[in-house]
Design an enzyme around this catalytic site. Structure first.
Site, PDB file in Angstrom:
ATOM      1  N   GLY A  14       0.813  -1.204   0.000  1.00  0.00           N
ATOM      2  CA  GLY A  14       0.000   0.000   0.000  1.00  0.00           C
ATOM      3  C   GLY A  14       0.850   1.259   0.000  1.00  0.00           C
ATOM      4  N   GLN A  15       0.208   2.412  -0.077  1.00  0.00           N
ATOM      5  CA  GLN A  15       0.939   3.690  -0.153  1.00  0.00           C
ATOM      6  C   GLN A  15       1.851   3.887   1.055  1.00  0.00           C
ATOM      7  OE1 GLN A  15      -1.414   6.920  -2.523  1.00  0.00           O
ATOM      8  NE2 GLN A  15      -2.711   6.292  -0.820  1.00  0.00           N
ATOM      9  N   ALA A  22      -5.609  -2.430   5.268  1.00  0.00           N
ATOM     10  CA  ALA A  22      -7.009  -2.049   5.473  1.00  0.00           C
ATOM     11  C   ALA A  22      -7.761  -2.086   4.162  1.00  0.00           C
ATOM     12  CB  ALA A  22      -7.106  -0.648   6.081  1.00  0.00           C
ATOM     13  N   THR A  66      -9.881   0.239   2.363  1.00  0.00           N
ATOM     14  CA  THR A  66     -10.065   1.683   2.518  1.00  0.00           C
ATOM     15  C   THR A  66     -11.077   2.303   1.561  1.00  0.00           C
ATOM     16  OG1 THR A  66      -8.196   2.092   1.032  1.00  0.00           O
ATOM     17  CG2 THR A  66      -7.718   1.992   3.393  1.00  0.00           C
ATOM     18  N   THR A 103      -8.127   5.877  11.181  1.00  0.00           N
ATOM     19  CA  THR A 103      -8.588   6.925  10.271  1.00  0.00           C
ATOM     20  C   THR A 103      -9.410   8.003  10.957  1.00  0.00           C
ATOM     21  OG1 THR A 103     -10.007   7.291   8.324  1.00  0.00           O
ATOM     22  CG2 THR A 103     -10.591   5.466   9.747  1.00  0.00           C
ATOM     23  N   ASP A 104      -9.432   9.174  10.328  1.00  0.00           N
ATOM     24  CA  ASP A 104     -10.293  10.268  10.785  1.00  0.00           C
ATOM     25  C   ASP A 104     -11.769   9.959  10.570  1.00  0.00           C
ATOM     26  OD1 ASP A 104      -9.829  10.278   8.032  1.00  0.00           O
ATOM     27  OD2 ASP A 104     -10.035  12.440   7.826  1.00  0.00           O
ATOM     28  N   TYR A 137     -17.198   2.049   6.592  1.00  0.00           N
ATOM     29  CA  TYR A 137     -15.733   2.076   6.644  1.00  0.00           C
ATOM     30  C   TYR A 137     -15.281   2.600   8.002  1.00  0.00           C
ATOM     31  CZ  TYR A 137     -11.017   3.944   6.047  1.00  0.00           C
ATOM     32  OH  TYR A 137      -9.694   4.258   6.230  1.00  0.00           O
ATOM     33  N   LYS A 148     -13.321   0.466  11.008  1.00  0.00           N
ATOM     34  CA  LYS A 148     -12.024   0.915  11.534  1.00  0.00           C
ATOM     35  C   LYS A 148     -12.105   1.203  13.036  1.00  0.00           C
ATOM     36  CE  LYS A 148      -8.644   1.663   9.697  1.00  0.00           C
ATOM     37  NZ  LYS A 148      -7.450   0.774   9.563  1.00  0.00           N
TER      38      LYS A 148
END
Length: 274
Positions: A10-11, A66, A68, A107-108, A130, A134
């Protein structure tokens, strides 16, 4: 230090892998694409996952894996729960056996977006599945004393809203920018912050994200910085969305800014790989 990294393709995983492998032994786990010197493991194969972790005996586990895609999570709830929540439970079970330190990335989107600049103490209230999946993952992570949940926002590198804006404007097309706020951070800067955090071995919850900005303002910055053609339109919602999005999910990262020497807070548009 021996570090097990999930989501290595992933990134964030790519940036962490490059950074951490300079001084540590990194065991890379991936699911969907090839990673040199990595292991392909389905995180929803829970017995295999636990067995692998226990046999490898890492000192640190960083869980960046995750599901996402917000709309996909809304449609495929069972899969989202398994990846974003239940897999964390089994990572925790294995962590306890080998006394590994766990850093779990969240995550936010655990917040409803009604006020913005959320602090670690604010009560989560997700508006989509989502965010809920999380949040459940966070609960599993925090059931383990030797864990840190890092909440972040809008991670980008080779994908994400900033990359979409750059590519779309460069082609002379119009960008639809959602009328809302968040705290986008480049994967590069987040990786630097996480490297520092695993050495500090902090526990609990910590927000690590950049400055609060609207997607419209961010799109304007990208257009100006790279002198791109194309039009930017601010919209109430994006056509085709299935799940509701929080209006202002920006995070207050003041605790992390006091704790860390890394400048993760300044918006890093150059962190895009395009």
């Amino acid at each position: 230090m021996r570090i097990l990294l999930t989501g290595a393709s992933g990134q964030l995983g790519v940036e962490l892998s490059k950074l951490l492998s300079q001084k540590n032994e990194v065991i890379r786990l991936y699911n969907s694409s090839e990673v040199p010197d990595g292991y392909k493991i389905d995180l929803t194969d829970f017995p295999h996952l636990e067995d692998f972790i226990i046999k490898k005996k890492p000192e640190v586990i960083i869980n960046t894996a995750a599901m996402t895609e917000v709309d996909k999570c809304e449609i495929e709830k069972e899969k989202a729960y398994k990846v974003n929540a239940e897999a964390v439970r089994h990572i925790v079970r294995a962590s306890k056996v080998i006394d590994a330190y766990l850093l779990h990335v969240s995550t936010d989107y655990v917040f409803d977006g009604n006020k913005g600049l959320y602090r670690e103490e604010d009560i989560p209230n997700p508006v989509n599945y989502y965010g809920l999946s999380k949040l459940l993952g966070e609960a599993f992570a925090m059931s383990y004393d030797d864990s840190l949940v890092v909440r972040t926002s809008g991670v980008f590198r080779n994908k994400g809203f900033p990359v979409y804006v750059y590519k779309t404007l460069k082609e002379g097309k119009a960008v639809s920018a959602y009328k809302g706020y968040y705290s986008p951070i480049s994967a590069r800067k987040l990786a630097l912050a996480i490297e520092e955090l695993i050495n500090l071995k902090k526990t609990g919850v910590l927000h690590v994200a950049s400055e609060r900005i609207s997607r419209y303002e961010l799109a304007l910055k990208i257009k100006e910085k790279f002198n791109l053609p194309g039009e930017i339109r601010e919209v109430e919602e994006v056509k085709g969305w299935v799940a509701k999005r929080p209006y202002d999910s920006s995070l207050d990262s003041s605790k992390a800014r006091k704790l860390l020497s890394t400048d993760f807070y300044t918006l890093d548009i150059e962190g895009m790989v395009v």
